[in-house]
Motif scaffolding. Structure first.
Motif, PDB file in Angstrom:
ATOM      1  N   GLU A 426       0.924  -0.933   0.074  1.00 30.11           N
ATOM      2  CA  GLU A 426       0.000  -0.063   0.131  1.00 30.11           C
ATOM      3  C   GLU A 426       0.898   1.377  -0.090  1.00 30.11           C
ATOM      4  O   GLU A 426       1.983   1.326   0.727  1.00 30.11           O
ATOM      5  N   ASP A 427       0.356   2.249  -0.739  1.00 29.73           N
ATOM      6  CA  ASP A 427       1.217   3.559  -0.696  1.00 29.73           C
ATOM      7  C   ASP A 427       0.782   4.321   0.538  1.00 29.73           C
ATOM      8  O   ASP A 427      -0.159   3.665   1.500  1.00 29.73           O
ATOM      9  N   GLN A 428       1.332   5.510   0.564  1.00 28.55           N
ATOM     10  CA  GLN A 428       0.828   6.350   1.771  1.00 28.55           C
ATOM     11  C   GLN A 428      -0.627   6.942   1.796  1.00 28.55           C
ATOM     12  O   GLN A 428      -0.932   7.141   3.151  1.00 28.55           O
ATOM     13  N   ASN A 429      -1.508   6.586   0.721  1.00 32.22           N
ATOM     14  CA  ASN A 429      -2.832   6.804   1.131  1.00 32.22           C
ATOM     15  C   ASN A 429      -3.583   5.423   1.271  1.00 32.22           C
ATOM     16  O   ASN A 429      -4.810   5.418   0.981  1.00 32.22           O
ATOM     17  N   ASN A 430      -2.894   4.531   1.499  1.00 32.88           N
ATOM     18  CA  ASN A 430      -3.503   3.073   1.628  1.00 32.88           C
ATOM     19  C   ASN A 430      -4.008   2.273   0.299  1.00 32.88           C
ATOM     20  O   ASN A 430      -5.030   1.753   0.389  1.00 32.88           O
ATOM     21  N   ILE A 431      -3.758   2.797  -0.672  1.00 34.73           N
ATOM     22  CA  ILE A 431      -3.993   2.306  -1.831  1.00 34.73           C
ATOM     23  C   ILE A 431      -3.113   1.048  -2.307  1.00 34.73           C
ATOM     24  O   ILE A 431      -1.882   1.497  -2.574  1.00 34.73           O
TER      25      ILE A 431
END
Length: 533
Positions: A426-431
């Motif tokens: 996940e990236d920093q936006n939880n995507i």
């Protein structure tokens, strides 16, 4: 095209025939390196039913439905045949069903004069028979073994006992079934019987009052069985090795405290069948030992390590064991002892995996803020390299498959050629996304071309030729699982599922490989009966 699958390559050794893969699809590969994906579709409005389909890895020649609508699946599981040109699955009312990848009529495995034996079943390595459990109409437990023909489905009862455990195995030569049966007094004995029936041979000697065989592992060579039992004294457990033809049971752990009846299940046999690696207690701490399967003195592999040894894996060449101490430090040792190396002193390793070429070890460690990183280190020691960047959080969800075979959700996998790691993060936006990185380190490449939904579960795997990553993500429709194929170093993404198969309220399920081309990293362990926990 699909009938070319009759010329598939052999499956990777570790994926033993008979392993039921829960909710996974499989890949089969022929000599021309055309790769096909077999996947499971689940109707979420009726989760007890599903369809199994096949499609070429580039999206051509399919999807073709393999399951029969009149023979619906009772769960979302199937196993592959040894030649990879067919699959087996469990029908809602019909028991075990044999379906061919070319779409030919399926064969129902017969269970004569018995109740349904749905549950674990084992395919013989030569692919000719399927062995499953059943019960007589008067029995209160699974008390019979049935051998069925893979081609015709005709079944024969080969053994009737008191209560057979589901951890039965077929020997590599396909001649015998090894199993445990109840002694009628709360314990179990270990038996061998010819796969087509005959006289059953008890492999363990008479047990002490209250004693029981609590587990066994069949040697990869098929010549011996290693079992655990309180054979001589009640509640005093030991390891023993015995020929599958019977004879003297050789003690392997004399003088070493194995703990309670669950701890002794923590043992493995090296792939060459020469040594048994196991946990035992010494001075109040759990340590790691190795002993020749032919008998002799056990060698302590964790000598000088004060912490309690927990998880361990053996290299595929049977030369080394990689293990974790209770403090979370990572070690490597020779299977014959005398060469223990500290690989990583991090105090909190969450999971690890050995590269297929046995040269390096990947492991996951926590970072501040509920994040994680995947590192790699030479199996003989050296400076670790962090493979995953700090701005990505590798997913840490993992569900160990807790049969006697080891399995986990594949969300971080090593390519069969030991060159790449493909992982879900996940990236920093939880995507969530799917990424690839060289095992030598360097730039990370994002493989999915469109984002998935926040907090969506992602599954990844790699084809046996190390050319493609296959993943499941909801990048087409929110919260709806689709299967995609993409070159392992990035490129055009191909959707393998279709709108007709994956519609609102239905999903493709998780993924695996046949032949198994990837290596998984077990990230979270909560089943203490498994050696890596």
């Amino acid at each position: 095209m699909l009938n070319q699958l009759s010329r598939v390559i052999s499956m990777f050794l570790i994926l033993v025939v008979g392993l039921t893969i829960t909710g996974y699809f499989v890949l089969a590969q022929d000599e021309s390196l055309d790769t096909y994906v077999v996947f499971n579709h689940v109707d979420m409005s009726n989760p007890r039913t599903s369809g199994i389909y096949t499609v070429n890895v580039n999206g051509s020649n399919g999807p073709l439905q393999l399951t029969n609508d009149q023979l619906e699946t009772s769960n979302h599981t199937f196993v592959h045949s040894p030649d990879n040109n067919s699959i087996y699955y469990t029908g809602q009312m019909s028991g075990v069903i044999h379906a061919y990848l070319d779409g030919s009529d399926p064969v129902v495995m017969s269970q004569p004069n018995t109740r349904s034996g749905r549950g674990r079943y084992v395919i013989s390595p030569n692919g000719q028979n399927v062995v499953l459990r059943g019960s007589t109409f008067t029995a209160g437990s699974m008390n019979i073994l049935i051998t069925t023909s893979s081609d015709t489905g005709a079944g024969t009862i080969i053994y009737e006992g008191s209560g057979i455990l589901e951890n039965f195995e077929v020997t590599p030569d396909s001649n015998y079934v090894i199993f445990q049966d109840s002694d009628g007094h709360g314990g179990y004995n270990l038996f061998q019987i010819p796969i087509m029936g005959g006289e059953a041979l008890q492999l363990n000697p008479r047990l002490a009052a209250g004693g029981s065989v609590v587990g066994f592992v069949l040697s990869p060579t098929g010549e011996e069985v290693v079992y655990v039992a309180d054979q001589n004294f009640d509640d005093v457990f030991e390891f023993f090795a015995v020929s599958i033809q019977g004879g003297e049971a050789i003690p392997l752990s004399s003088g070493i405290d194995l703990g309670n009846r669950y701890i002794p299940k923590r043992f493995q046999i090296t792939p060459d069948g020469q040594h048994v690696i196991f946990n035992g207690n010494l001075e109040g701490r759990r340590h790691l030992f190795s002993v020749p399967i032919s008998g002799g003195e056990a060698v302590q592999l964790s000598e000088g390590i004060p912490a309690r040894v927990t998880r361990f894996h053996i290299t595929s060449d049977s030369q080394r064991v990689v293990f974790v101490g209770n403090q979370g430090d990572l070690y490597s040792a020779s299977v014959i002892g005398g060469d223990t190396i500290l690989l990583a002193e991090v105090n909190d390793i969450e999971g690890f995996s050995i590269a297929p070429d046995n040269s390096r070890v990947l492991y996951m460690i926590p970072l501040p803020g509920y994040s994680h990183a995947i590192n790699i280190v030479d199996i003989n020691g050296g400076e670790p390299i962090q493979l995953t960047p700090d701005n990505l959080r590798p997913l840490s969800d993992s569900l160990p498959y807790s049969e006697e075979k080891r399995w986990a959700q594949p969300i971080a996998v090593i390519s069969p050629d030991s060159r790449f790691l493909v992982f879900a993060a996940e990236d920093q936006n939880n995507i969530p996304g799917v990424y690839s990185v060289s095992l030598n380190g360097g730039d990370v490449v994002q493989l999915n071309d469109r984002p998935g939904s926040r907090d969506f579960n992602v599954f990844v795997t790699i084809t046996a030729d190390s050319q493609y990553a296959i993943y499941i993500l909801d990048q087409e429709f929110a919260r709806v699982s689709d299967i995609y194929s993409v070159p392992i170093q990035g490129g055009d993404v191909v959707r393998l599922t279709t709108d007709e198969i994956v519609s609102t309220g239905s999903n493709a399920t998780a993924i695996a490989l046949v032949p198994q081309g990837n290596t998984w990293i077990p990230l979270i362990c909560n089943d203490t009966a498994l050696p890596y926990c």
